[in-house]
Write a protein that holds these residues in place. Sequence first.
Motif: not given
Length: 624
Positions: A28-43, A333-338
């Motif tokens: 149980h050592s891994h946990a889902h957490q709200k990610r800091l923004f932005p973590q990955t460079q998105l277009t 339009r098809y939007l990427d969900q981010n």
Amino acid sequence: MHLSLLALAALNFAFTAKSCSDEHAHDHSHAHQKRLFPQTQLTKPTRPLEWGDLNIIHTTDTHGKYELGVCWLLGHQHASFPEPNYSGDLGDFASFVQHMKQLAIEKDVDLLLVDSGDLHDGTGLSDGFPAGGIDAHDANQFIKQLPYDIMAIGNHELYDYINTWDMYTNFVPALGGKYLSSNVNITVFDVNNNTIDVPVGNRFRKFTTRKGRKITSLGNDVNTTVQSVADMVKEQWFADAIAEEPDLFLLVGHMPVSRDNWPTVFNAVRAVHAQTPIIILGGHSHIRDCNQPDGRSMALESGRYMETIGWLSANLGSRSDVDSKNNISFNRRYLDQNRVTYEYHSQQNNHSFDTVQGQSITQGLLNLAKKYDLSMLFGTAPQDYTISRNPYPSNGSSLTLFINEAAPYSLTLNNTRANISNIMITNSGSQRFDIYSGTFDKNDQISASPFTDAFMFIKDLPLGVAQEVLPALNTAGADERRKRDLSEVLQVREREMEKRGYIDRRYMEWLDEMDRRHDGAVKRASQNSTLGYVTSDSCPGVGDDILHAPLASFDIPDFIGSDTPSLSNDTLIDLVFVDFIQEQLLEILNEVQNTTTYTDSNVASYTDVLSNAVLGLYAQHAWN
């Protein structure tokens, strides 16, 4: 201006679903957490959305329940592309909708929020409920908070009677008539304790938008009973629902907008109202798709798994324009969900975007993930493994990983037949989603391999016979008679896969078509764009909101098997296979040899390990 919309949730099938659970993981050592923004460079999106006097935000095939696997409601959480494209969570989406509703008020136009079905099955949040719980019940509490104007029923809402009953008694009443199931009934007891069939939701709904537009909505899909679309349009209630001419018919249903039964509904409406604008919002095939049945209509389908958010706008004009024969100006339009997409189109930034409701939903989902123990860690995947983006067999194929490495280990664990050589066979459709480099937890396990199939075996088969079964199943080397016979078997299997809601064949065909149309290999090699969906549909203009390099796509067989042992052909081995393919495997086995007629009596249980536990057991062994 008065706008009347007919929302039709159309389904052609009913199913029995299975829940999944895991009895083997313990870390149980891994946990889902709200990610800091932005973590990955998105277009960022390429251009603003085009608004009309009527606008629609469309979702479909969210598969957000906490039971079978990945929690799409918490967003796609891995760093390998294309996953970051879809990293927004349901709380982010709620904030986006709230901001867009405000923009619609400022622009003095209507904005509707519509869903085409399949809230259930596919993620840990919807499928990972504890024993004794009801599939997706808890996750639905958050979906109910969104201001949907119309929601249609999907096939995954019909897997088990108890789940449909929960939708009927808890989810549907909370939506105040907005949940539609025009051709879907549920069997219940009346006040006299007699069984009666009643619609799961409303057959249709009439309401008025903020701008005073009148809307008429219809919706479709025993315990639960699904009426055919062809029969539904002959019902008197259907004729009554469409009798009054509205400003617009909005047909919402869980059917693909291409190659399915929408023309039956469309033509039934057109027979009464030849010029009235029609919008169709579909689903089920998991692809991005759009077409225009005529110049005064548009049909849109908006992907799957909270990867795509659909946008459709129309300039309908005033009520006097309803009888016009001129083509209507539609846009899609098809939007990427981010969050990058959401902030751009809602004209917000990272500091102003989050709403109180959005943050509350995100936190609630995180608490639910903790309750369901979705962060239970099995190990750390050393690389990406994909279903069809790498060739099969190969080191990057998740099918190869499952059948050549994971199954041989997990199925022989504590098995008295572990020392007996074997060949293992399963259907490739048992694998539902890619595995990505990094943490591999319960949520990932359920999303990658959600089905709870048992493994059976036939003992003492000569290796020379056993090794012929897999190629025969895949029709390789079969004579014409066998091809015809097998074709009938595969058609039956396809119908059974449909009953399980597995429609990825159409999705993979679409990926392959998009890859070929857009020179995928060249664009991926240039590395000028991130990986993602690249869409060609039948509507004018460019539908994708963000330009990507297409995802690679390779053909995969219907059936996959483990490596053949290096033994003589007369060596007796075990033939191991999932129970889901038992019928067709026995038929093939009796064709590749005539010494013995094999029946169900020759089949026995091989292990207590179910298919949805195979990857987790393997990850604990190999990825720690």
